[in-house]
Structures are given as C-alpha cells and as structure tokens.
Design an enzyme around this catalytic site. Structure first.
Site, mmCIF file in Angstrom:
data_model
loop_
_atom_site.group_PDB
_atom_site.id
_atom_site.type_symbol
_atom_site.label_atom_id
_atom_site.label_comp_id
_atom_site.label_asym_id
_atom_site.label_seq_id
_atom_site.Cartn_x
_atom_site.Cartn_y
_atom_site.Cartn_z
ATOM 1 N N ARG A 70 0.836 -1.191 0.000
ATOM 2 C CA ARG A 70 0.000 0.000 0.000
ATOM 3 C C ARG A 70 0.877 1.251 0.000
ATOM 4 O O ARG A 70 1.986 1.248 0.502
ATOM 5 C CB ARG A 70 -0.914 0.030 1.228
ATOM 6 C CG ARG A 70 -2.131 -0.897 1.114
ATOM 7 C CD ARG A 70 -3.051 -0.785 2.317
ATOM 8 N NE ARG A 70 -2.385 -1.205 3.528
ATOM 9 C CZ ARG A 70 -1.817 -0.418 4.411
ATOM 10 N NH1 ARG A 70 -1.853 0.907 4.259
ATOM 11 N NH2 ARG A 70 -1.230 -0.908 5.476
ATOM 12 N N LYS A 207 -9.861 -2.223 1.391
ATOM 13 C CA LYS A 207 -9.581 -1.070 2.252
ATOM 14 C C LYS A 207 -10.345 0.180 1.817
ATOM 15 O O LYS A 207 -10.842 0.942 2.639
ATOM 16 C CB LYS A 207 -8.079 -0.769 2.270
ATOM 17 C CG LYS A 207 -7.213 -1.968 2.617
ATOM 18 C CD LYS A 207 -7.512 -2.500 3.987
ATOM 19 C CE LYS A 207 -6.489 -3.570 4.356
ATOM 20 N NZ LYS A 207 -6.631 -4.036 5.737
ATOM 21 N N HIS A 227 -10.836 -2.371 11.218
ATOM 22 C CA HIS A 227 -9.740 -3.240 10.748
ATOM 23 C C HIS A 227 -9.576 -4.377 11.766
ATOM 24 O O HIS A 227 -8.599 -4.401 12.514
ATOM 25 C CB HIS A 227 -8.469 -2.391 10.653
ATOM 26 C CG HIS A 227 -7.325 -3.038 9.923
ATOM 27 N ND1 HIS A 227 -6.018 -2.656 10.116
ATOM 28 C CD2 HIS A 227 -7.297 -4.028 9.006
ATOM 29 C CE1 HIS A 227 -5.232 -3.384 9.339
ATOM 30 N NE2 HIS A 227 -5.965 -4.223 8.656
HETATM 31 P P1 GTP Z 1 -2.729 -7.581 7.326
HETATM 32 O O1 GTP Z 1 -3.236 -8.600 6.357
HETATM 33 O O2 GTP Z 1 -1.597 -6.771 6.774
HETATM 34 O O3 GTP Z 1 -3.798 -6.685 7.883
HETATM 35 O O4 GTP Z 1 -1.999 -8.365 8.524
HETATM 36 P P2 GTP Z 1 -2.394 -9.392 9.673
HETATM 37 O O5 GTP Z 1 -2.657 -8.619 10.926
HETATM 38 O O6 GTP Z 1 -3.460 -10.325 9.211
HETATM 39 O O7 GTP Z 1 -1.021 -10.171 9.883
HETATM 40 P P3 GTP Z 1 -0.633 -11.721 9.811
HETATM 41 O O8 GTP Z 1 -1.480 -12.600 10.683
HETATM 42 O O9 GTP Z 1 -0.584 -12.119 8.399
HETATM 43 O O10 GTP Z 1 0.827 -11.743 10.456
HETATM 44 C C1 GTP Z 1 1.914 -11.074 9.955
HETATM 45 C C2 GTP Z 1 3.214 -11.538 10.542
HETATM 46 O O11 GTP Z 1 3.168 -11.626 11.964
HETATM 47 C C3 GTP Z 1 3.636 -12.910 10.030
HETATM 48 O O12 GTP Z 1 4.965 -12.844 9.584
HETATM 49 C C4 GTP Z 1 3.500 -13.810 11.235
HETATM 50 O O13 GTP Z 1 4.446 -14.851 11.214
HETATM 51 C C5 GTP Z 1 3.699 -12.856 12.416
HETATM 52 N N1 GTP Z 1 2.922 -13.305 13.615
HETATM 53 C C6 GTP Z 1 1.599 -13.573 13.653
HETATM 54 N N2 GTP Z 1 1.206 -13.981 14.890
HETATM 55 C C7 GTP Z 1 2.330 -13.957 15.666
HETATM 56 C C8 GTP Z 1 2.586 -14.256 17.048
HETATM 57 O O14 GTP Z 1 1.706 -14.642 17.813
HETATM 58 N N3 GTP Z 1 3.872 -14.103 17.482
HETATM 59 C C9 GTP Z 1 4.870 -13.680 16.658
HETATM 60 N N4 GTP Z 1 6.090 -13.536 17.160
HETATM 61 N N5 GTP Z 1 4.666 -13.386 15.334
HETATM 62 C C10 GTP Z 1 3.417 -13.520 14.848
HETATM 63 C C1 SPV Z 2 -3.102 -4.391 5.209
HETATM 64 O O1 SPV Z 2 -2.106 -3.778 4.792
HETATM 65 O O2 SPV Z 2 -3.646 -4.127 6.314
HETATM 66 C C2 SPV Z 2 -3.662 -5.503 4.410
HETATM 67 C C3 SPV Z 2 -3.091 -5.760 3.077
HETATM 68 O O3 SPV Z 2 -4.588 -6.152 4.872
HETATM 69 S S1 SPV Z 2 -3.744 -4.716 1.828
HETATM 70 O O4 SPV Z 2 -4.937 -5.343 1.304
HETATM 71 O O5 SPV Z 2 -2.729 -4.568 0.795
HETATM 72 O O6 SPV Z 2 -4.084 -3.440 2.401
HETATM 73 MN MN MN Z 3 -5.256 -5.398 6.882
#
Ligand code: GTP
Ligand code: SPV
Ligand code: MN
Length: 583
Positions: A70, A207, A227
């Site tokens: 983004r 988004k 979010h």
């Molecule tokens: P968006 O799609 O960008 O909104 O992100 P999200 O909040 O869904 O993030 P996601 O669950 O994909 O996690 C992103 C990163 O955080 C990954 O590289 C995971 O490995 C790491 N991660 C997730 N949960 C944990 C946790 O409990 N502990 C640690 N240390 N890392 C974590």
């Molecule tokens: C975020 O950045 O919070 C996402 C990925 O969930 S995107 O759809 O690219 O915004």
């Molecule tokens: Mn997101």
C-alpha cells in the site's frame, strides 16, 4: 450481460469514454469465467502455474518491483473541508482530486479490456451488507476479487434491487509511482485508483470501500467499520464466544483468526469468521454484532509454516494465488520461514542470490477463498452476523505493552484503542520497525477525522448497556537480545481464554492505572517452556515508560485541536494523574 439499472450503465459508459478500452466485459463470477481468466493470464505472462502436483490450482503473480505494498503517501480523502478528513489523512478538495486523477485516466485503458465487477461486501442477503462495482483493466484484480468478495450476477441483482452502489474506478495505468494515486470521495460514494495493481491499492472492495468509505457511512448511520478479525472460541463444554481484534497491518490478525489450539488445551476449537475487516452493528437487543464484509483472505505469506500455523500452511497448498513469493527448483512457492525447501528464483523471477536480499518479498501475499480455511465458520455467511463478547486491540511493542490487560470501562477502552502504537511493517511502503501511532489499527484506513471517529466510538454507551469489554494484547514483547518473550501463535489461546473468563466474571484481576492485569498464575502456562520470571516480565508495567507514552499520546491529541472529545482528554489525564501517584 449489462444492466437494467441506468445509473450504473451510465457510469460504466462514462468511464469507458474517458479511458477508451478496446472492449468491456461484465463479470458474472462463474467458475468458468475464473478459469478462463487464469488461462489468459498465463498466456500473457501475468500469471505462471506453480507445481500442479503439489500445489493444484496455485498460480504466481510477480508484480512490478515498485508496486509491492500500500502507498499511504499517495492515498487521499477528498472532502470539501480539510478538517473533515483530519490530520490523520492526506487531503484534497473533490474538485482538485478529480482533476488530478481524471487527467491520468484519460485513455488509460487503450488496448485493454475493461472489466466490470459488481460485488457485495457481506453475505448477499444480509441487511448489513453493501454493494459496489469496480471497473478495472486488470484481470489479476478480477480473479482476486472473485476469491475475496461475493462477486458477479448475484451482487448485480442486489444492486439493481437496492438502487445503490459504491463506484470504484481502477486502472493499473503505467505503474509509474509518480502517476499513482488512490483517491476517495466519501460523499459521492466513489473511489478512483490508478498506477498500482497491488492489494489494498487495487482491490477496491477491501480497504477503499469496506474501511475508508464504509467508516464514513458507519459514522452517519451509527455503526462501525473496523480493521478487525472476527473469531469464535468454542470451549470444551461447547460454548462459543466471538471476539473482534484490531491489530495493525502484518501484526497477526490472519494468524490469530485461524489459530490451532495447543495440545495442552484439549477440547477447544477455533472458528474463523474474518481475518481483516469487521462491520459492527447494534442489534434490536442492543448487542454488538459483527459481519465480515469479505469472503477471502489476502494474507502475509512469510513466516507461515507447519509450526506457526498448520491451518494456514495447508490452506495455501491448493486454489491459491501467490503474489511476490520465491520459487524452488521444482516450481513450488517458497518464502522466508517456510522451513522446508529452498529458493531457486526470487520474487522478481531472478536466480536467487542471498546477496540481493530476501527470496520472497516481506509483503508477499496469498489470496484464497475463506472456504479453503479448515477452521472456516459457516456463520461467516449468516446474514445476522455474530454477537461480540470482547474487543481486543494490539500491536507490535518490543517494550511497553504487557501481554494482556483489560480496560476499566468503555471510555477507557476507547483510550486504549486510540493510543495503539506499533512498529511499522512491510505492508506499506516506508521504513519498517519504527513505532508510529495507529489508533484502533485504523491510521491508514479511517476515512475521516480521527477526533470525530473517537467521538463516534464514545457515543455507543448512550445507545446500549450491553457493550463488549475491551482488552489490549501484545504478542511481540522482546528481551534485551531482541527475542520474543511469548511463544505466540497457538499459545495465544491461553491469553484469549483469560479474556473470555473475564467476560464471564470467572476470574479476578489486579487494578492498575492503565487497566486490569491478570493475577499471578491466572494465565495457564502448563506445558510451556516459560519461567515465572519471564511471565512476570510479560505482565509488568514500567511506570516511567508509561508516563512518557501517556504524555506522547497527550501531545498527539493536541494535533487534533478542539475537535478531540473532552471525555477522551479527561481519560488520558486521569491515567496520567494515577501514574503520577503510583510509585
Ligand atoms: P494484514 O493482512 O496486513 O492486515 O496483517 P495481519 O494482521 O493479518 O497479519 P498476519 O497474521 O498475516 O501476520 C503477519 C506476521 O506476523 C507474520 O509474519 C507472522 O508470522 C507474524 N505473527 C503472527 N502472529 C504472531 C505471534 O503470535 N507471534 C509472533 N512472534 N509473530 C506472529
Ligand atoms: C493491510 O495492509 O492491512 C492488508 C493488506 O490487509 S492490503 O490489502 O494490501 O491493504
Ligand atoms: Mn489489513
């Protein structure tokens, strides 16, 4: 297919005469259409098939190397007054916004097909759902929208019935970052995006519509567009609680939403309703209910493995579009933290050379339908959504925030949410790892002035006495050497269990100026390799650090001037005063 709904037909005609596509195609959302587009993109080189024996129906898209996340600095809210957009947004007047981006759209689709994508955010028959139409010149956007939303004929029928939709105009343009803009016109219910084909920049239902435009509508209509992930926690007695959690981008929503209970918590089951966005409404009985406007995941790939999340690891072995991952010699997708295989080609398609950086881009993503998820909850399709027992905020804080704490009441909870700070991640272009304010994890996504947004949050207790409790978690606390103190992933259920126990008044807590903390031993650590000292460190409050943080937040509020709700200021000052009194 076209439409009987004239305002839609007229708008599509207008976009076509501005952008000059070679042809116009109305998407039906059928499987055959999806397969046809996948076929065409392989021919054009936009997609390549991955190893079909081990990854059936999985494909790889490599984006332009300058188009990988983004772009918050190129994202604008266009309203008459700058105050309405607030200091949390980039602003342009609607006239300037249209003029600037329309010039770029002029002839932008020449030589291309223009796809018309009617979509519905939320279950097709839910009163809480809202529709939109995205026109785009990117077939990659079409197949992603097919996996991420309820797209095609049924959505079009609903639009023709409702007589309203959000207009989303998108073109990849020439992918030049100098000619890239994401503009929102909340009062025209319209979005215009050009110059990027990536995720949140290009999949306009996500988004742009479901957060930025919807947050403005939510304020006007008395609901919340957030979010947040939505998950169900079923205990061994078969009772299920639903929670909604707001963590900033790439801070663990997808992983938490599809968590696998550890062996030490037998009989627990996790149900995923959503991993990124929640629309929250008060029902007739005054309970807060959530629906997930999406029907698929656009998730962070790196770090996904059989130990961190077997569900996610399995989910992306079939029917998945990968964007910007690396490949092994036998054409399987590969990423940092996969734990098996090794990269032969990097995310730019080059022979892998460790000297030129990571093999997979840190913001490489998978796109899958939610039904691929082994822990998918059928209630994700329920028109009435699910009742929410707890709202949980969180972020990446190496030092400050304890593993978990509970807000004292709703007003304090709004302060806790508003003061979320987190280390930046690769989800947006810019420096990674610096702490920034990200209130309610909505900094990049709130379509209006944060001061008004907080006031909106604060208005809920006037309307119901049945609001959920509010908590804050931090899976990312580190020791002096930068190691995570908490094992995270599946073990996070231990913390969620305490949260549910608090909601059910089954467990006590210690009152501190910043909220309620778990009592010693109340978070079950049996079978965990974690010392009582580490547990105490994870649950400790450094008063001096909190004083500084509270002061920073007070200064941050100043930036919003007289619009900041008095109740939020008073709550911040109450915490400051109590921190001052504690030793
Ligand atoms: P968006 O799609 O960008 O909104 O992100 P999200 O909040 O869904 O993030 P996601 O669950 O994909 O996690 C992103 C990163 O955080 C990954 O590289 C995971 O490995 C790491 N991660 C997730 N949960 C944990 C946790 O409990 N502990 C640690 N240390 N890392 C974590
Ligand atoms: C975020 O950045 O919070 C996402 C990925 O969930 S995107 O759809 O690219 O915004
Ligand atoms: Mn997101």
């Amino acid at each position: 297919m076209t439409t009987s709904f004239l305002p839609l037909q007229r708008w599509v005609d207008d976009v076509a005469s501005q952008t000059n596509p070679d042809s116009i195609y109305w998407c039906t959302g059928s499987e055959a259409e999806y397969e046809q587009l996948i076929e065409e993109m392989q021919t054009s080189g936009m997609l390549s098939a991955l190893n079909q024996d081990h990854y059936p129906n999985c494909y790889l898209h490599l984006s332009d190397p300058t188009d990988v996340a983004r772009v918050e600095h190129l994202t604008f809210i266009c309203t008459q007054s700058e105050e309405e957009a607030g200091p949390n947004n980039n602003w342009m007047s609607p006239a300037d916004g249209h003029a600037k981006i329309d010039a770029l759209f002029e002839g932008a689709m020449r030589g291309r097909t223009m796809y018309v994508i009617p979509y519905c955010m939320g279950p097709i028959d839910s009163p809480y759902s809202r529709c939109g139409v995205e026109v785009t010149d990117s077939p990659y956007v079409v197949v992603n929208m097919k996996l991420m939303t309820r797209m095609g004929s049924a959505a079009l029928e609903r639009i023709e019935r409702d007589g309203r939709f959000v207009k989303g105009q998108h073109s990849t343009g020439d992918l030049d970052p100098e000619r890239r803009f994401i503009m929102h016109f909340p009062h025209e219910l319209s979005i215009k995006s050009i110059g990027s084909g990536y995720g949140g920049n290009a999949l306009l239902g996500k988004k742009c519509h479901a957060l930025r435009i919807a947050s403005v509508q939510a304020r006007e209509e008395g609901w919340l567009a957030e979010h947040m992930l939505i998950m169900g926690l079923e205990n061994p007695a078969g009772e299920t609680h639903y929670i909604a959690c707001a963590f900033p981008s790439a801070c663990g929503k997808t992983n938490l939403a599809m968590l696998i209970p550890p062996d030490s918590l037998p009989g627990w089951k996790i149900w995923t309703l959503g991993d990124d966005i929640a629309w929250l409404h008060l029902d007739d009985e005054g309970r807060l209910r959530a629906i997930n406007p999406e029907s698929g995941y656009f998730g962070v790939v790196p770090g996904t493995n059989a130990h961190t999340n077997q569900n996610a690891f399995d989910m992306i072995t079939h029917d998945t579009i990968f964007t910007n991952v690396a490949r092994t010699a036998d054409n399987e997708p590969w990423w940092e933290g996969k734990m098996v295989g090794e990269p032969a080609f990097d995310w730019q398609g080059r022979d892998f050379d460790p000297a030129s950086g990571k093999a997979a881009h840190p913001n490489s993503r998978f796109t899958v339908a939610a039904t691929n998820n082994p822990s998918y909850s059928k209630l994700a399709d329920a028109p009435e959504g699910v009742p929410i027992s707890a709202i949980v905020f969180g972020g990446r804080r190496a030092r400050l925030a304890p593993l978990v704490y509970e807000a004292r009441n709703w007003i304090h909870g709004v302060l806790v949410g508003a003061s979320v700070g987190s280390e930046t991640t690769a989800a947006a272009i810019g420096e990674v790892g610096v702490i920034r304010r990200d209130p309610m994890a909505m900094k990049p996504f709130c379509g209006y002035n944060f001061a008004d947004y907080w006031a909106h949050w604060l208005s809920f207790p006037e309307r119901t006495g049945k609001l959920p409790k509010i908590f804050h978690v931090n899976w990312f606390r580190q020791d002096e050497d930068g190691n995570f103190l908490w094992p995270g992933f599946g073990e996070n259920l231990r913390v969620l269990r305490w949260i549910i126990d608090r909601c059910e008044n089954r467990v006590g807590a210690t009152e501190t100026p910043v909220g309620y903390l778990p009592n010693d031993g109340d978070i079950d650590t049996s079978d965990l390799d974690i010392s009582p000292d580490t547990m105490r460190a994870l649950l400790s409050i450094d008063v001096e650090h909190w004083k500084t943080e509270n002061k920073h937040f007070g200064d941050y509020l100043e930036g919003f001037g007289g619009r900041v709700p008095e109740a939020l200021r008073e709550e911040q000052q109450r915490v400051a005063a109590e921190l001052e009194q504690s030793l």
